[in-house]
Design a protein around this motif. Structure first.
Motif, PDB file in Angstrom:
ATOM      1  N   LEU A  13       0.912  -1.119  -0.058  1.00  0.00           N
ATOM      2  CA  LEU A  13      -0.038   0.038  -0.080  1.00  0.00           C
ATOM      3  C   LEU A  13       0.733   1.346   0.055  1.00  0.00           C
ATOM      4  O   LEU A  13       0.440   2.210  -0.665  1.00  0.00           O
ATOM      5  N   PHE A  14       1.913   1.385   0.745  1.00  0.00           N
ATOM      6  CA  PHE A  14       2.708   2.404   0.933  1.00  0.00           C
ATOM      7  C   PHE A  14       3.466   2.717  -0.547  1.00  0.00           C
ATOM      8  O   PHE A  14       3.367   3.724  -0.831  1.00  0.00           O
ATOM      9  N   VAL A  15       3.979   1.617  -1.310  1.00  0.00           N
ATOM     10  CA  VAL A  15       4.615   1.669  -2.436  1.00  0.00           C
ATOM     11  C   VAL A  15       3.239   2.397  -3.555  1.00  0.00           C
ATOM     12  O   VAL A  15       3.643   3.169  -4.312  1.00  0.00           O
ATOM     13  N   GLY A  16       2.303   1.721  -3.349  1.00  0.00           N
ATOM     14  CA  GLY A  16       1.186   2.319  -4.512  1.00  0.00           C
ATOM     15  C   GLY A  16       0.775   3.522  -4.190  1.00  0.00           C
ATOM     16  O   GLY A  16       0.539   4.398  -5.103  1.00  0.00           O
ATOM     17  N   PHE A  17       0.705   4.002  -2.816  1.00  0.00           N
ATOM     18  CA  PHE A  17       0.463   5.577  -2.743  1.00  0.00           C
ATOM     19  C   PHE A  17       1.393   6.301  -2.920  1.00  0.00           C
ATOM     20  O   PHE A  17       1.407   7.633  -3.482  1.00  0.00           O
ATOM     21  N   LEU A  18       2.726   5.789  -2.716  1.00  0.00           N
ATOM     22  CA  LEU A  18       3.823   6.832  -3.287  1.00  0.00           C
ATOM     23  C   LEU A  18       3.750   6.963  -4.724  1.00  0.00           C
ATOM     24  O   LEU A  18       4.282   8.018  -5.143  1.00  0.00           O
ATOM     25  N   TYR A  19       3.527   5.891  -5.203  1.00  0.00           N
ATOM     26  CA  TYR A  19       3.416   6.078  -6.819  1.00  0.00           C
ATOM     27  C   TYR A  19       2.434   6.923  -7.195  1.00  0.00           C
ATOM     28  O   TYR A  19       2.913   8.061  -8.124  1.00  0.00           O
ATOM     29  N   ALA A  20       1.394   6.938  -6.701  1.00  0.00           N
ATOM     30  CA  ALA A  20       0.320   7.700  -6.997  1.00  0.00           C
ATOM     31  C   ALA A  20       0.313   9.337  -6.574  1.00  0.00           C
ATOM     32  O   ALA A  20      -0.098  10.061  -7.338  1.00  0.00           O
ATOM     33  N   LEU A  35      -3.821   4.672 -15.862  1.00  0.00           N
ATOM     34  CA  LEU A  35      -2.580   5.278 -15.432  1.00  0.00           C
ATOM     35  C   LEU A  35      -2.792   7.095 -15.733  1.00  0.00           C
ATOM     36  O   LEU A  35      -2.251   7.639 -14.965  1.00  0.00           O
ATOM     37  N   ALA A  36      -3.131   7.415 -16.784  1.00  0.00           N
ATOM     38  CA  ALA A  36      -3.688   8.822 -17.067  1.00  0.00           C
ATOM     39  C   ALA A  36      -4.559   9.428 -15.781  1.00  0.00           C
ATOM     40  O   ALA A  36      -4.214  10.543 -15.367  1.00  0.00           O
ATOM     41  N   ALA A  37      -5.301   8.657 -15.538  1.00  0.00           N
ATOM     42  CA  ALA A  37      -6.350   9.122 -14.348  1.00  0.00           C
ATOM     43  C   ALA A  37      -5.568   9.232 -13.027  1.00  0.00           C
ATOM     44  O   ALA A  37      -5.699  10.255 -12.206  1.00  0.00           O
ATOM     45  N   ILE A  38      -4.482   8.292 -12.765  1.00  0.00           N
ATOM     46  CA  ILE A  38      -3.880   8.331 -11.671  1.00  0.00           C
ATOM     47  C   ILE A  38      -3.036   9.579 -11.736  1.00  0.00           C
ATOM     48  O   ILE A  38      -2.764  10.131 -10.585  1.00  0.00           O
ATOM     49  N   GLN A  39      -2.505   9.603 -12.737  1.00  0.00           N
ATOM     50  CA  GLN A  39      -1.526  10.733 -12.876  1.00  0.00           C
ATOM     51  C   GLN A  39      -2.132  12.106 -12.723  1.00  0.00           C
ATOM     52  O   GLN A  39      -1.485  13.304 -12.197  1.00  0.00           O
ATOM     53  N   ASN A  40      -3.599  12.184 -13.234  1.00  0.00           N
ATOM     54  CA  ASN A  40      -4.009  13.664 -13.190  1.00  0.00           C
ATOM     55  C   ASN A  40      -4.976  13.782 -12.023  1.00  0.00           C
ATOM     56  O   ASN A  40      -5.642  14.936 -11.838  1.00  0.00           O
ATOM     57  N   ASP A  41      -4.923  12.715 -11.043  1.00  0.00           N
ATOM     58  CA  ASP A  41      -5.569  12.860  -9.649  1.00  0.00           C
ATOM     59  C   ASP A  41      -4.827  13.581  -8.794  1.00  0.00           C
ATOM     60  O   ASP A  41      -3.622  13.175  -8.468  1.00  0.00           O
ATOM     61  N   TRP A  42      -5.444  14.525  -8.052  1.00  0.00           N
ATOM     62  CA  TRP A  42      -4.887  15.463  -6.948  1.00  0.00           C
ATOM     63  C   TRP A  42      -5.253  15.047  -5.684  1.00  0.00           C
ATOM     64  O   TRP A  42      -4.776  15.373  -4.654  1.00  0.00           O
TER      65      TRP A  42
END
Length: 72
Positions: A13-20, A35-42
């Motif tokens: 979970l930590f690695v996933g949230f760090l990536y996001a 992946l584009a949705a994850i990248q554009n999510d704030w």
């Protein structure tokens, strides 16, 4: 075994949230929609760091309520 599974789950979970929150913002734009949705999510980018002050307040209020309970 349950302890190791919990640690593994926490690290995942930590690695996933760090990536996001951090890594995806530094990479070039993606073609993949997910992946584009994850990248554009704030939301999660700001949610994860802001949990620390909330945890500090919750721990303080728990400590304060225990002190009041003991001395009442």
């Amino acid at each position: 075994m349950v302890g190791l599974a919990s640690i593994g789950f926490g690290v995942t979970l930590f690695v996933g949230f760090l990536y996001a929150a951090v890594v995806s913002k530094l990479l070039p734009p993606y073609e993949n929609r997910i992946l584009a949705a994850i990248q554009n999510d704030w939301y999660y980018c700001l949610l994860v760091p802001l949990t620390l002050p909330v945890i500090i307040v919750a721990v303080y209020l728990r400590w304060l309520s225990m002190k009041m309970f003991k001395h009442a």
